[in-house]
Write a protein that holds these residues in place. Structure first.
Motif, PDB file in Angstrom:
ATOM      1  N   GLY A 301      50.790  60.906 -37.992  1.00 42.88           N
ATOM      2  CA  GLY A 301      51.932  60.420 -38.063  1.00 42.88           C
ATOM      3  C   GLY A 301      52.409  59.062 -38.714  1.00 42.88           C
ATOM      4  O   GLY A 301      51.624  58.583 -39.868  1.00 42.88           O
ATOM      5  N   SER A 302      53.206  58.382 -37.926  1.00 42.73           N
ATOM      6  CA  SER A 302      53.627  56.950 -38.432  1.00 42.73           C
ATOM      7  C   SER A 302      52.360  55.974 -38.251  1.00 42.73           C
ATOM      8  O   SER A 302      52.210  55.175 -39.086  1.00 42.73           O
ATOM      9  N   GLN A 305      50.800  56.689 -41.507  1.00 42.77           N
ATOM     10  CA  GLN A 305      51.566  56.530 -42.610  1.00 42.77           C
ATOM     11  C   GLN A 305      51.603  54.910 -42.983  1.00 42.77           C
ATOM     12  O   GLN A 305      51.572  54.562 -44.142  1.00 42.77           O
ATOM     13  N   LEU A 306      51.774  54.207 -41.896  1.00 47.00           N
ATOM     14  CA  LEU A 306      51.907  52.515 -42.167  1.00 47.00           C
ATOM     15  C   LEU A 306      50.368  51.977 -42.636  1.00 47.00           C
ATOM     16  O   LEU A 306      49.427  52.590 -41.932  1.00 47.00           O
ATOM     17  N   ARG A 309      47.985  50.168 -39.843  1.00 41.15           N
ATOM     18  CA  ARG A 309      47.939  50.639 -38.407  1.00 41.15           C
ATOM     19  C   ARG A 309      46.360  51.054 -38.252  1.00 41.15           C
ATOM     20  O   ARG A 309      46.075  51.004 -37.003  1.00 41.15           O
ATOM     21  N   GLY A 333      50.765  60.651 -44.247  1.00 42.16           N
ATOM     22  CA  GLY A 333      51.306  60.487 -42.738  1.00 42.16           C
ATOM     23  C   GLY A 333      52.841  60.350 -42.790  1.00 42.16           C
ATOM     24  O   GLY A 333      53.448  59.846 -43.662  1.00 42.16           O
ATOM     25  N   ILE A 334      53.458  61.250 -41.711  1.00 43.91           N
ATOM     26  CA  ILE A 334      54.895  61.215 -41.538  1.00 43.91           C
ATOM     27  C   ILE A 334      55.384  61.113 -40.076  1.00 43.91           C
ATOM     28  O   ILE A 334      54.634  61.488 -39.308  1.00 43.91           O
ATOM     29  N   PRO A 335      56.196  59.799 -40.029  1.00 44.89           N
ATOM     30  CA  PRO A 335      56.617  59.258 -38.691  1.00 44.89           C
ATOM     31  C   PRO A 335      57.080  60.458 -37.574  1.00 44.89           C
ATOM     32  O   PRO A 335      57.661  61.362 -38.372  1.00 44.89           O
ATOM     33  N   ASN A 365      51.326  61.607 -31.066  1.00 43.61           N
ATOM     34  CA  ASN A 365      52.308  62.637 -31.017  1.00 43.61           C
ATOM     35  C   ASN A 365      52.325  63.947 -30.501  1.00 43.61           C
ATOM     36  O   ASN A 365      53.098  64.945 -30.730  1.00 43.61           O
ATOM     37  N   HIS A 462      52.362  51.680 -31.772  1.00 43.61           N
ATOM     38  CA  HIS A 462      51.985  51.558 -33.083  1.00 43.61           C
ATOM     39  C   HIS A 462      51.192  50.064 -33.337  1.00 43.61           C
ATOM     40  O   HIS A 462      51.559  49.153 -32.987  1.00 43.61           O
ATOM     41  N   TYR A 610      67.399  58.278 -32.735  1.00 47.22           N
ATOM     42  CA  TYR A 610      66.810  57.655 -33.964  1.00 47.22           C
ATOM     43  C   TYR A 610      67.736  57.314 -35.045  1.00 47.22           C
ATOM     44  O   TYR A 610      67.280  57.100 -36.134  1.00 47.22           O
ATOM     45  N   ARG A 616      65.882  59.245 -40.781  1.00 41.19           N
ATOM     46  CA  ARG A 616      64.586  59.431 -40.370  1.00 41.19           C
ATOM     47  C   ARG A 616      64.411  60.899 -40.562  1.00 41.19           C
ATOM     48  O   ARG A 616      65.216  61.915 -40.164  1.00 41.19           O
TER      49      ARG A 616
END
Length: 678
Positions: A301-302, A305-306, A309, A333-335, A365, A462, A610, A616
């Motif tokens: 997940g995010s 992705q970031l 992290r 990664g996909i948030p 997640n 995060h 969101y 998003r």
């Protein structure tokens, strides 16, 4: 024959580089039970981990990382000994009274701060508490005196005599012939090296002239040119780790301590072990050690992705551990997504790149086990020699579960899968949980606030860069054990794929582009990934969009689940669904998965909390009886109650831009299917 381990009490004293100005998130993680720190306040022993030290008796705590976890861990690895550190250091303190700065203190007699007397008091209390003699003193000091020599306030001979006198006073007060290990003083950028070289020369003379006084480390003068500084004079954490390890090796060899072959223990608290090697990572390990090109993929997940992290730090640590290998990173990664979407996209985003190692991170997640198993099986079906490792991140609140020795239920399910497929797994948050229990970590805070603890997250989910460092270090510790296992030829991946653990796993999941796979009504049109949609370009070549009420699309498929990966935003609306010609109502069935149920909602709302003034990625999946089906979705005429969905804290934008929200638009980027499109 095994050597009986001992307990050793060691004083570490000096000025700021002894205190430590490093980064605790990059410090060596000391395993519980092998090293302790004595604190005078409270007269107690506590587990040794950064930030080491206490603001007591004029001494200071590390800010936030020091050399001493690496020092203690190395001695334990070499000898099995338990190390008890007495930290007694103060930034800016001088050895000679003529070098004393106002408010900084001196180790000489008659100074304004009784640093020497405080150190003796603390050591004697530690000796009484533990029943141990003082094994050694490690002295890290000299910068203040070097500056005083540069300014003409102090002569080199006076500094040399003061250092010799300090050692003699310690031995007189504590124990005759206590071994002293001197760390040579480094340099102060943009200051003359003359005074520092004279201090270094004096330290050499003292070591040569006094019995059992040794130079334990002298490469501090190389740290500036190697860019191992946090500022003009203080060593960074990489330098402190290097210094601590080198001093430990020197101490063990010099004192002829009995050594033993000892594998570094796995980190374990409250019955939970940080990682399980199981079948290991044999193919990745062999290719890396041979210096081949290795492709490492991260799907999650995010947090995945970031960049900082954990992923970027983990890649850097892998490069350090396997310097001969040519490493290629694959980021997928996909948030805000779980392993159901992961199973749909793993072919296109990961397997197409032919990875040698795949890290799977979906615990925060939800950790949908059928989805994770689907990813595992797809990876192994594509290439049975691709190694896999499961990663378990945690929210700030979930750290307490580790402190209490409890595995969250979804992680227990994933551990069953890891056992079944004999793949490694890592509890990334176990060591942060340990730090939290020892009051060395703040679970949720601001990275802008100067803190004496590691700040794990800002939002509770995060990890900040320091939290990501801790996550990456856990992966690095697994890889060290993997190398040991490879040396002993004890890693064996499964030669064939075992039967599935879950009959309804997602190994036949995929995603496809909507154009050519959906029969759209005329109202739909392709839109490019530009302007406010450009962030979705890595996932969608384009999206199909419509706003007209009743605009529809029909998917014919064979399988037991189908869904849409769409885009959220202020203007989006909601959908009505028909299956095999009949309108249906649905209820949630975990995450964003739904099942058909009487009395459920006839609406799938695509506007959520969101969607306030930003776009998003989001998705939903409808689970149906296995077979051949036809799903039709239509844009509903009703605009969802966007004010209510956004909540009180997000009303400002909707109040100022009513027209932006007064739409029912739908964007479709991918069709998700568990089965196949017909």
């Amino acid at each position: 024959m095994p050597v009986k381990a001992d307990k050793r009490l060691i004083l570490v004293a000096g000025q700021s580089n002894c205190v430590g100005k490093g980064d605790a998130s990059l410090s060596i993680g000391v395993m519980p039970g092998i090293a302790f720190e004595y604190t005078y306040i409270g007269d107690r022993l506590k587990p040794l981990l950064d930030p080491v030290g206490v603001d007591e008796l004029h001494f200071q705590q590390a800010e936030t990382g020091s050399a001493w976890p690496a020092f203690a861990q190395t001695i334990n690895r070499l000898t099995g000994d338990t190390i008890i550190i007495v930290a007694a250091a103060r930034g800016g303190s001088s050895n000679h009274e003529k070098a004393e700065l106002e408010g900084m203190g001196t180790w000489a007699t008659g100074g304004k701060m009784p640093l020497f007397e405080d150190a003796v008091k603390k050591v004697k209390a530690a000796m009484k508490k533990t029943g141990l003699p003082l094994s050694a003193v490690v002295w890290v000091q000299g910068e203040r005196d070097a500056n005083a020599i540069n300014s003409g306030e102090l002569s080199p001979a006076a500094y040399e005599n003061s250092l010799r006198g300090l050692i003699e006073r310690f031995r007189s007060a504590l124990q005759a012939n206590t071994p002293f290990f001197l760390v040579k003083t480094g340099y102060y950028s943009q200051h003359s090296k003359t005074g520092f070289d004279l201090v270094r020369a004096a330290q050499t003379k003292v070591a040569q002239s006094l019995d059992q006084v040794y130079i334990a480390f002298e490469k501090t003068n190389t740290f500036p040119e190697r860019q191992l500084m946090v500022d003009a004079i203080h060593y960074n954490q990489q330098a402190l780790n290097e210094l601590g390890e080198a001093v430990a090796v020197n101490l063990v060899r010099t004192l002829h301590l009995p050594q033993q072959t000892k594998v570094e223990p796995s980190f374990r608290i409250n019955g939970i072990t940080e990682f399980q090697v199981r079948g290991g990572l044999p193919h990745f390990c062999r290719k890396s050690l041979n210096g081949d090109t290795v492709r490492v993929a991260y799907i999650g997940g995010s947090i995945t992705q970031l960049d900082e992290r954990y992923r970027r730090q983990a890649t850097n640590l892998i490069r350090q551990q396997f310097p001969k290998a040519r490493l290629v990173e694959i980021a997928a990664g996909i948030p805000g997504t779980d392993a159901d979407l992961g199973a749909c996209r793993v072919k296109e985003q990961v397997l197409i790149h032919h990875p040698d190692l795949v890290f799977i991170e979906f615990a925060v997640n939800g950790g949908f086990p059928q989805g994770v198993e689907g990813i595992i099986r797809q990876v192994k079906q594509a290439n049975n020699q691709t190694d896999i490792c499961l990663l378990y991140a945690a929210t700030a609140d979930q750290l307490n579960s580790y402190v209490q020795g409890k595995l969250l239920p979804h992680i227990q399910q994933l551990e069953v899968l890891a056992d079944h497929y004999q793949i490694p797994s890592v509890h990334l948050a176990l060591y942060p949980g340990w730090m939290l229990a020892q009051q060395k970590l703040t679970a949720k805070g601001s990275e802008k606030t100067k803190a004496d603890k590691v700040v794990f997250t800002a939002d509770g989910v995060h990890p900040l860069k320091q939290g990501g460092n801790l996550y990456a270090a856990a992966i690095a510790r697994l890889l060290k054990q993997v190398v040991v296992a490879e040396a002993h030829h004890s890693m064996h991946s499964l030669s064939s794929l075992p039967p599935a653990q879950y009959a309804d796993n997602w190994e036949d999941a995929s995603w496809v582009n909507p154009e050519g796979n959906v029969r759209f009504s005329e109202a739909w049109a392709p839109v490019p990934m530009q302007d406010s949609l450009k962030q979705f370009a890595p996932w969608f070549s384009q999206a199909m969009a419509a706003e007209q009420v009743g605009a529809s699309g029909t998917i014919r498929f064979e399988g037991d689940a189908v869904g849409l990966f769409d885009i959220g935003g202020p203007e989006v609306g909601q959908l009505r669904l028909s299956l095999d010609g009949k309108e249906i109502s649905v209820v949630p069935d975990g995450g964003v998965r739904y099942r058909i149920a009487e009395g459920g909602s006839p609406i799938i709302n695509r506007f959520n909390a969101y969607c306030n003034n930003r776009y998003r990625g989001q998705f939903f999946i409808l689970q149906v009886p296995k077979g051949k089906h036809e799903l039709t979705f239509r844009i509903d005429k009703q605009i969802p109650d966007k004010r209510k969905i956004l909540g009180e804290q997000q009303q400002d934008d909707i109040n100022r831009h009513l027209a932006k929200y007064a739409h029912t638009k739908i964007y479709i980027g991918k069709i998700l299917v568990k089965g196949k499109i017909r």
